[in-house]
Design a protein around this motif. Structure first.
Motif, PDB file in Angstrom:
ATOM      1  N   LEU A  16       0.842  -1.206   0.000  1.00  0.00           N
ATOM      2  CA  LEU A  16       0.000   0.000   0.000  1.00  0.00           C
ATOM      3  C   LEU A  16       0.874   1.252   0.000  1.00  0.00           C
ATOM      4  O   LEU A  16       0.682   2.181  -0.787  1.00  0.00           O
ATOM      5  N   ILE A  17       1.868   1.260   0.904  1.00  0.00           N
ATOM      6  CA  ILE A  17       2.762   2.423   0.993  1.00  0.00           C
ATOM      7  C   ILE A  17       3.608   2.528  -0.279  1.00  0.00           C
ATOM      8  O   ILE A  17       3.716   3.593  -0.885  1.00  0.00           O
ATOM      9  N   ILE A  36       9.925   9.785   2.643  1.00  0.00           N
ATOM     10  CA  ILE A  36       9.340   8.477   2.958  1.00  0.00           C
ATOM     11  C   ILE A  36      10.392   7.378   2.890  1.00  0.00           C
ATOM     12  O   ILE A  36      11.245   7.393   2.005  1.00  0.00           O
ATOM     13  N   GLY A  37      10.337   6.429   3.810  1.00  0.00           N
ATOM     14  CA  GLY A  37      11.195   5.255   3.729  1.00  0.00           C
ATOM     15  C   GLY A  37      12.067   5.038   4.934  1.00  0.00           C
ATOM     16  O   GLY A  37      12.638   3.960   5.109  1.00  0.00           O
ATOM     17  N   VAL A  42      13.726  14.107   7.307  1.00  0.00           N
ATOM     18  CA  VAL A  42      14.702  15.147   7.647  1.00  0.00           C
ATOM     19  C   VAL A  42      14.470  16.317   6.699  1.00  0.00           C
ATOM     20  O   VAL A  42      14.534  16.153   5.472  1.00  0.00           O
ATOM     21  N   LEU A  43      14.171  17.465   7.273  1.00  0.00           N
ATOM     22  CA  LEU A  43      13.772  18.632   6.486  1.00  0.00           C
ATOM     23  C   LEU A  43      14.636  19.822   6.863  1.00  0.00           C
ATOM     24  O   LEU A  43      14.938  20.019   8.040  1.00  0.00           O
ATOM     25  N   THR A 127       4.715  18.486  -1.055  1.00  0.00           N
ATOM     26  CA  THR A 127       4.944  17.055  -1.228  1.00  0.00           C
ATOM     27  C   THR A 127       4.759  16.315   0.094  1.00  0.00           C
ATOM     28  O   THR A 127       4.999  16.870   1.169  1.00  0.00           O
ATOM     29  N   VAL A 128       4.332  15.067  -0.008  1.00  0.00           N
ATOM     30  CA  VAL A 128       4.292  14.216   1.180  1.00  0.00           C
ATOM     31  C   VAL A 128       5.726  13.840   1.545  1.00  0.00           C
ATOM     32  O   VAL A 128       6.587  13.698   0.670  1.00  0.00           O
ATOM     33  N   VAL A 129       6.032  13.736   2.832  1.00  0.00           N
ATOM     34  CA  VAL A 129       7.374  13.326   3.263  1.00  0.00           C
ATOM     35  C   VAL A 129       7.321  12.199   4.287  1.00  0.00           C
ATOM     36  O   VAL A 129       8.355  11.758   4.790  1.00  0.00           O
ATOM     37  N   GLY A 130       6.113  11.721   4.600  1.00  0.00           N
ATOM     38  CA  GLY A 130       5.998  10.627   5.554  1.00  0.00           C
ATOM     39  C   GLY A 130       4.568  10.446   5.975  1.00  0.00           C
ATOM     40  O   GLY A 130       3.665  11.116   5.463  1.00  0.00           O
ATOM     41  N   GLY A 131       4.370   9.527   6.895  1.00  0.00           N
ATOM     42  CA  GLY A 131       3.011   9.294   7.353  1.00  0.00           C
ATOM     43  C   GLY A 131       2.933   8.046   8.202  1.00  0.00           C
ATOM     44  O   GLY A 131       3.950   7.530   8.682  1.00  0.00           O
ATOM     45  N   ASN A 132       1.722   7.567   8.366  1.00  0.00           N
ATOM     46  CA  ASN A 132       1.507   6.353   9.135  1.00  0.00           C
ATOM     47  C   ASN A 132       0.274   5.669   8.572  1.00  0.00           C
ATOM     48  O   ASN A 132      -0.647   6.319   8.100  1.00  0.00           O
TER      49      ASN A 132
END
Ligand code: ADP
Ligand code: MG
Length: 336
Positions: A16-17, A36-37, A42-43, A127-132
């Motif tokens: 899914l991811i 992501i990953g 880190v921004l 942009t997306v940079v992560g999630g759950n």
């Protein structure tokens, strides 16, 4: 992959991811050292700027239902957060996507939802940079956290209004409330361009990012908020934050031509339009001497900005109309 009736149960979290959320990550926003990953993103925040962050949730059964269009939901999950960043005077950059999904969620639903996110993200350069990603035994939960950048000490807050400040609002008020009334069967309006206009205002609000940035760059306003709870309630938030009151003139509140036509037919709609919410316009207060600058900033941002009243030393909000005064307390409809 068959996307028609296949559900998440047959896909699994990892795929899914990998197949749906990771591809949402684009090179649009600068400063992404790691997205992501990994265990965290880190921004890079440039030295002269600060990060401004906001989160909003859309929950099945509360904000939407099983029949809601997932493409529009994906868009709106970002748009409501973009409006909050605009209301801080920030430039939106990065978002985190946290989802609670029942195993019976259709993959086709996810694909459409992701398409909505991508469309809104590309349009506004985030942009997306992560999630759950987690399962759910109830309905779907969508939680978007959006980060933006604002020049050092230039974030625009709700406090700071003083008596005598002029009150201004962008765009038009009440369109979304009217669309919701139609959707909930409280108002009848035939299919056609008028209904399409109102529905679009509810489903695809335009975050006033250029205007918020302009306000921040020019340090032009004393206080700023986006109108999500309704004009009167959000003006109440500005009043409460500064310990002041407000008087606004009903005749000056900007309504769209469609809303004005409906209001002429049924003046009783006025209350719903100014308390209904989901306008996602910017509401600010500024000293009278700043009005020319504000007009120029609005022109540059391509939005209208209308003066609707003045901040006062009172403790409540007065709405005057045709010589009558309606008094609101804390956003509630109270008495004449
Ligand atoms: P961890 O167990 O360390 O929290 P996860 O296995 O939950 O990591 O997530 C793996 C990677 O995928 C992380 O970088 C995370 O940010 C990202 N991720 C997980 N779910 C989503 C999602 N719904 N949208 C975007 N990125 C996601
Ligand atoms: Mg981890």
């Amino acid at each position: 992959m068959k996307e028609g009736t296949e559900t998440l149960a047959s896909l699994g979290e990892f795929r899914l991811i990998r197949d749906f959320f990771a591809p949402l990550q684009t090179g649009e926003a600068p400063g992404v050292v790691l997205g992501i990953g990994d265990d965290g993103a880190v921004l890079t925040v440039p030295r002269t700027q600060q990060m401004v962050t906001t989160v909003d949730s859309l929950v099945e059964g509360i904000h939407f239902d099983a029949a809601s269009d997932p493409f529009l939901l994906g868009q709106k999950a970002l748009l409501v957060n973009l409006s909050d960043i605009a209301a801080m005077g920030g430039k939106p950059c990065w978002y985190f996507l946290s989802l609670a999904l029942p195993p019976e969620t259709r993959i086709a639903w996810i694909a459409e939802f992701v398409r909505g996110l991508r469309e809104a993200g590309e349009r506004h350069g985030v942009t997306v940079v992560g999630g759950n990603t987690t399962g759910s035994r109830g309905g779907i939960g969508i939680h978007v956290t959006l980060c933006g950048l604002v020049s050092q000490d230039r974030a625009l807050t709700r406090s700071g209004s003083i008596p005598g400040d002029r009150i201004l609002v962008s765009g038009t008020i009440g369109d979304a409330a009217l669309a919701l009334a139609v959707r909930q069967g409280r108002l009848t309006l035939p299919e056609g361009p008028d209904l399409a206009y109102l529905t679009d205002r509810l489903d695809r609000p335009e975050p006033r990012l250029a205007l918020g940035l302009g306000f921040s760059d020019a340090a032009a306003v004393h206080a700023l908020i986006d109108v999500s709870d309704g004009l009167v309630a959000d003006l109440g938030h500005l009043c409460a934050a500064a310990g002041v009151g407000a008087t606004i003139q009903a005749e000056n509140i900007p309504f769209s031509p469609v809303a004005r036509r409906l209001l002429e037919r049924d003046p009783g709609l006025f209350a719903a339009m100014v308390t209904g919410g989901e306008d996602y316009e910017l509401l600010c207060t500024a000293p009278a001497g700043a009005l020319d600058l504000l007009a120029a900033l609005a022109r540059d941002a391509g939005v209208t900005l209308t003066e609707i009243g003045v901040m006062t030393e009172a403790t409540e909000i007065e709405v005057t109309r045709a010589g009558k005064t309606l008094v609101f307390e804390r956003g509630g409809w109270s008495h004449f």
